[in-house]
Design an enzyme around this catalytic site. Structure first.
Site, mmCIF file in Angstrom:
data_model
loop_
_atom_site.group_PDB
_atom_site.id
_atom_site.type_symbol
_atom_site.label_atom_id
_atom_site.label_comp_id
_atom_site.label_asym_id
_atom_site.label_seq_id
_atom_site.Cartn_x
_atom_site.Cartn_y
_atom_site.Cartn_z
ATOM 1 N N LYS A 177 0.844 -1.199 0.000
ATOM 2 C CA LYS A 177 0.000 0.000 0.000
ATOM 3 C C LYS A 177 0.877 1.246 0.000
ATOM 4 O O LYS A 177 0.607 2.198 -0.722
ATOM 5 C CB LYS A 177 -0.928 -0.002 1.230
ATOM 6 C CG LYS A 177 -2.048 -1.021 1.104
ATOM 7 C CD LYS A 177 -3.045 -0.898 2.232
ATOM 8 C CE LYS A 177 -2.537 -1.430 3.527
ATOM 9 N NZ LYS A 177 -3.561 -1.559 4.575
ATOM 10 N N ASP A 192 -11.375 2.864 5.527
ATOM 11 C CA ASP A 192 -11.870 1.493 5.331
ATOM 12 C C ASP A 192 -13.392 1.411 5.367
ATOM 13 O O ASP A 192 -13.966 0.360 5.074
ATOM 14 C CB ASP A 192 -11.293 0.571 6.412
ATOM 15 C CG ASP A 192 -9.952 -0.027 6.000
ATOM 16 O OD1 ASP A 192 -9.717 -0.153 4.783
ATOM 17 O OD2 ASP A 192 -9.162 -0.365 6.887
ATOM 18 N N GLN A 248 -4.601 -1.961 10.579
ATOM 19 C CA GLN A 248 -4.366 -3.202 9.842
ATOM 20 C C GLN A 248 -4.788 -4.423 10.680
ATOM 21 O O GLN A 248 -4.329 -4.596 11.802
ATOM 22 C CB GLN A 248 -2.861 -3.270 9.491
ATOM 23 C CG GLN A 248 -2.459 -4.442 8.656
ATOM 24 C CD GLN A 248 -3.063 -4.409 7.271
ATOM 25 O OE1 GLN A 248 -2.948 -3.419 6.556
ATOM 26 N NE2 GLN A 248 -3.747 -5.472 6.895
#
Ligand code: NDP
Length: 287
Positions: A52, A119, A96
């Protein structure tokens, strides 16, 4: 024989578009910023974070990884989230998964400013999606990528029977809401579902996100169905395979995603695009 969806190519197109938007923001003196909170040493998470970061930095997004040891406490992480919430240079915050057992992911996600929740997991954003509230808000990135894929391949949704196998907050549930909002008729299955094969055979569009290697075979799919495979499973030989038996199912489906090279690249591209959305909404006052 099914047409094969090229997730890598589509992700490239999405990233090109995102890069153009980043260039426009740069003209206004604005650089999107992502903060990724990573706890412990899970090898897959570290690789995913690095991927990412590489992609984000290539595109001109500031990306910082806040790395914590396995022993990090909830208070420490909360303090960091609070700092990122206040930091004007950070527009998007990620925690994460998976987290060590002593940490509660729900607590941490609830602490993220909903306007930086890239997210789309914060209950405020989940609720807005569920209620089909007008306005701008982030949605979960894998479902967002799947919707983009279906749009790109001209898959019509209103009135279609959509079956989703898997009902996690990451994939199945937000996808269910997006599909209902797009006027599809949606059924969502889990481990308790009886006669799953009969159900999946009713699907015009079948989306499988269960994490069970090759659980869907040719006999579980209606001829001509669109099949989206979210699953990522590793074989004993280290090969990545999906939840769908690709070689068998591509003979009956009309459109199918491969694993790898299908949904995966679209998830990252969607997250990067959404970090730019959050930045634009903020500076345009459109939150
Ligand atoms: P979870 O483990 O959180 O959820 C799995 C879901 O699948 C659960 O709802 C579970 O049902 C259901 N399920 C499991 N086995 C069966 C079965 N035999 N029959 C019916 N339903 C079943 O997984 P995630 O949603 O996080 O991920 C699912 C898969 O997708 C994984 O392989 C993951 O690696 C992959 N993934 C891929 C992404 C990508 O970008 N390509 C992104 C995110 C995930 P129940 O609720 O009843 O337990």
């Amino acid at each position: 024989m099914a047409e094969i969806i090229n997730g890598r190519e589509l992700a490239k197109q999405v990233n090109q578009n995102t890069s153009l938007r980043i260039a426009k923001l740069a003209q206004r003196g604005v650089q999107p910023g992502i903060a990724d909170i990573l706890v412990g040493n899970d090898p897959a998470s570290r690789i995913y974070s690095r991927t990412k970061r590489r992609k984000a930095e290539q595109m001109g997004i500031k990306f910082m990884i806040a790395q914590f040891p396995e022993s990090a406490t909830e208070q420490e992480l909360m303090r960091t989230i609070e700092q990122f919430n206040k930091d004007e240079t950070i527009n998007a915050i990620l925690v994460q998964a998976p987290l060590p057992d002593h940490l509660d992911q729900v607590h941490l996600i609830n602490a993220i400013d909903p306007q930086k929740d890239v997210d789309g997991f914060h209950p405020i954003n989940v609720g807005k999606l569920y209620n089909k509230q007008p306005g701008n808000y982030p949605v979960a990135c894998t479902p967002r990528g799947i919707m983009k894929m279906l749009e790109h391949y001209d898959v019509d949704l209103p009135g279609k029977n959509v079956v989703i196998v898997g009902r996690s907050i990451l994939v199945g549930r937000p996808l269910q809401s997006l599909m209902i909002n797009a006027n599809a008729t949606v059924t969502i299955a889990g481990r308790h579902t009886k006669n799953l094969s009969a159900l999946t055979r009713t699907a015009d569009i079948l989306i499988v996100a269960a994490g069970q290697a090759k659980m869907i075979g040719a006999n579980d799919v209606k001829p001509g169905a669109v099949v989206i495979d979210v699953g990522i499973n590793r074989t004993a030989e280290g090969k990545l395979i999906g939840d769908v038996d690709f070689d068998a199912v591509k003979k009956v489906a009309s459109l199918i995603t491969p694993v790898p090279g299908g949904v995966g690249p679209m998830t990252v591209a969607s997250m990067l695009a959404q970090s730019v959305d959050l930045t634009e909404w903020k500076i345009n006052g459109e939150e």
